[in-house]
Design a protein around this motif. Structure first.
Motif, PDB file in Angstrom:
ATOM      1  N   LEU A  99       0.829  -1.202   0.000  1.00  0.00           N
ATOM      2  CA  LEU A  99       0.000   0.000   0.000  1.00  0.00           C
ATOM      3  C   LEU A  99       0.867   1.257   0.000  1.00  0.00           C
ATOM      4  CD1 LEU A  99      -2.812   1.240   0.113  1.00  0.00           C
ATOM      5  CD2 LEU A  99      -2.713   1.086   2.612  1.00  0.00           C
ATOM      6  N   LEU A 102       2.328   1.785  -3.411  1.00  0.00           N
ATOM      7  CA  LEU A 102       1.309   2.252  -4.351  1.00  0.00           C
ATOM      8  C   LEU A 102       1.035   3.736  -4.159  1.00  0.00           C
ATOM      9  CD1 LEU A 102      -0.544   1.366  -6.608  1.00  0.00           C
ATOM     10  CD2 LEU A 102      -2.246   0.701  -4.910  1.00  0.00           C
ATOM     11  N   VAL A 103       0.954   4.172  -2.904  1.00  0.00           N
ATOM     12  CA  VAL A 103       0.734   5.592  -2.621  1.00  0.00           C
ATOM     13  C   VAL A 103       1.911   6.422  -3.124  1.00  0.00           C
ATOM     14  CG1 VAL A 103       0.502   7.301  -0.790  1.00  0.00           C
ATOM     15  CG2 VAL A 103      -0.776   5.160  -0.652  1.00  0.00           C
ATOM     16  N   VAL A 106       1.828   6.630  -6.935  1.00  0.00           N
ATOM     17  CA  VAL A 106       0.811   7.569  -7.422  1.00  0.00           C
ATOM     18  C   VAL A 106       1.288   9.008  -7.264  1.00  0.00           C
ATOM     19  CG1 VAL A 106      -1.484   8.498  -6.958  1.00  0.00           C
ATOM     20  CG2 VAL A 106      -1.151   6.028  -7.098  1.00  0.00           C
ATOM     21  N   VAL A 148      -4.106   5.131  -9.618  1.00  0.00           N
ATOM     22  CA  VAL A 148      -5.068   5.713  -8.670  1.00  0.00           C
ATOM     23  C   VAL A 148      -6.271   4.795  -8.490  1.00  0.00           C
ATOM     24  CG1 VAL A 148      -6.674   7.618  -8.291  1.00  0.00           C
ATOM     25  CG2 VAL A 148      -4.362   8.089  -9.083  1.00  0.00           C
ATOM     26  N   LEU A 151      -5.360   1.912  -6.394  1.00  0.00           N
ATOM     27  CA  LEU A 151      -5.315   2.298  -4.988  1.00  0.00           C
ATOM     28  C   LEU A 151      -6.713   2.389  -4.396  1.00  0.00           C
ATOM     29  CD1 LEU A 151      -3.729   3.302  -2.521  1.00  0.00           C
ATOM     30  CD2 LEU A 151      -3.808   5.609  -3.492  1.00  0.00           C
ATOM     31  N   ARG A 154      -8.079  -1.023  -3.837  1.00  0.00           N
ATOM     32  CA  ARG A 154      -7.449  -1.680  -2.689  1.00  0.00           C
ATOM     33  C   ARG A 154      -8.045  -1.185  -1.369  1.00  0.00           C
ATOM     34  NH1 ARG A 154      -2.846  -4.677  -2.210  1.00  0.00           N
ATOM     35  NH2 ARG A 154      -1.879  -4.725  -0.122  1.00  0.00           N
TER      36      ARG A 154
END
Length: 231
Positions: A99, A102-103, A106, A148, A151, A154
């Motif tokens: 996570l 991924l953040v 982005v 995005v 995310l 998720r």
């Protein structure tokens, strides 16, 4: 005269040189991601290969942003951790940090995309690499929104639904396809946005997909007209 030359020579030596084909390199890696990930469909390494394709795009984006001072520093602060965690995840390490990666991915892509769009729009002249940058920035918009959506899915698994196979879990790589369908306003097929946050970002991407070509074409026409008037 010689003293003046000697005084200026260190500055000439330390002056940063323009990186060759920075946008073309980014464009090639984006095409590798878009055209390459379908070959991993149905394989056990689908998720790992998609992460590696994303790492290629991240590395090319870092190369394209080199030599911009604080912008480069900020891009590296976001990009390097994202790249490191993506590579570790591809090898099944630090899976608990997915996570976070991924953040960071982005934020990194959103930042460099804005930088590249501004670079292309504010370019004083049109070159081959500038045109490559215009296309690369457009593709990067689609890839960024794809991350995005991944995310959002998720954090809120019911944000997207598959109308062909109800109950199917949408793979992160499929959000790239969904993103470009949204960006080009082609019209939805199997995947549709269901959650409120998903629909909000879909609206933003649709507007971006309409405005970007209009602004870019207007800017290119303006540069061409000014060049003709000066010549």
């Amino acid at each position: 005269m010689s003293l003046g030359v000697l005084a200026r020579s260190p500055k000439a030596v330390t002056a940063p040189s323009k990186l060759p084909h920075r946008f073309l390199s980014l464009l090639i890696t984006e095409l590798v991601l878009i055209l390459g990930y379908p070959f991993t469909d149905g394989t056990q390494l689908r998720a790992e290969m998609f992460r590696l394709f994303a790492v290629l795009v991240f590395c090319a984006a870092l190369y394209a942003v080199l030599g911009r001072g604080r912008v480069t520093v900020f891009a590296f602060l976001l990009g390097i951790p994202a790249i490191a965690i993506h590579i570790a995840n591809a090898a099944d390490y630090f899976m608990s940090l997915q996570l976070i990666s991924l953040v960071l991915g982005v934020l990194f892509l959103a930042f460099v995309t804005a930088v590249f769009i501004w670079t292309v729009v504010s370019a004083p002249s049109v070159t081959g690499d500038t045109l490559a940058g215009a296309v690369a920035a457009y593709l990067l918009v689609g890839i960024t929104y794809g991350l995005v959506y991944g995310l959002i899915a998720r954090l809120s698994p019911d944000s997207f639904r598959d109308t062909v196979q109800p109950g199917k879990v949408v793979h992160p790589s499929e959000f790239i396809f969904f993103s470009f369908v949204t960006l080009t306003t082609v019209g939805y097929g199997d995947i549709v946005p269901w959650g409120a946050h998903a629909r909000s970002f879909v609206i933003l991407e649709s507007v971006t997909g309409i405005m970007y070509p209009a602004v870019l074409i207007g800017r290119l026409i303006g540069l061409h007209s000014s060049r003709r008037s000066t010549s």
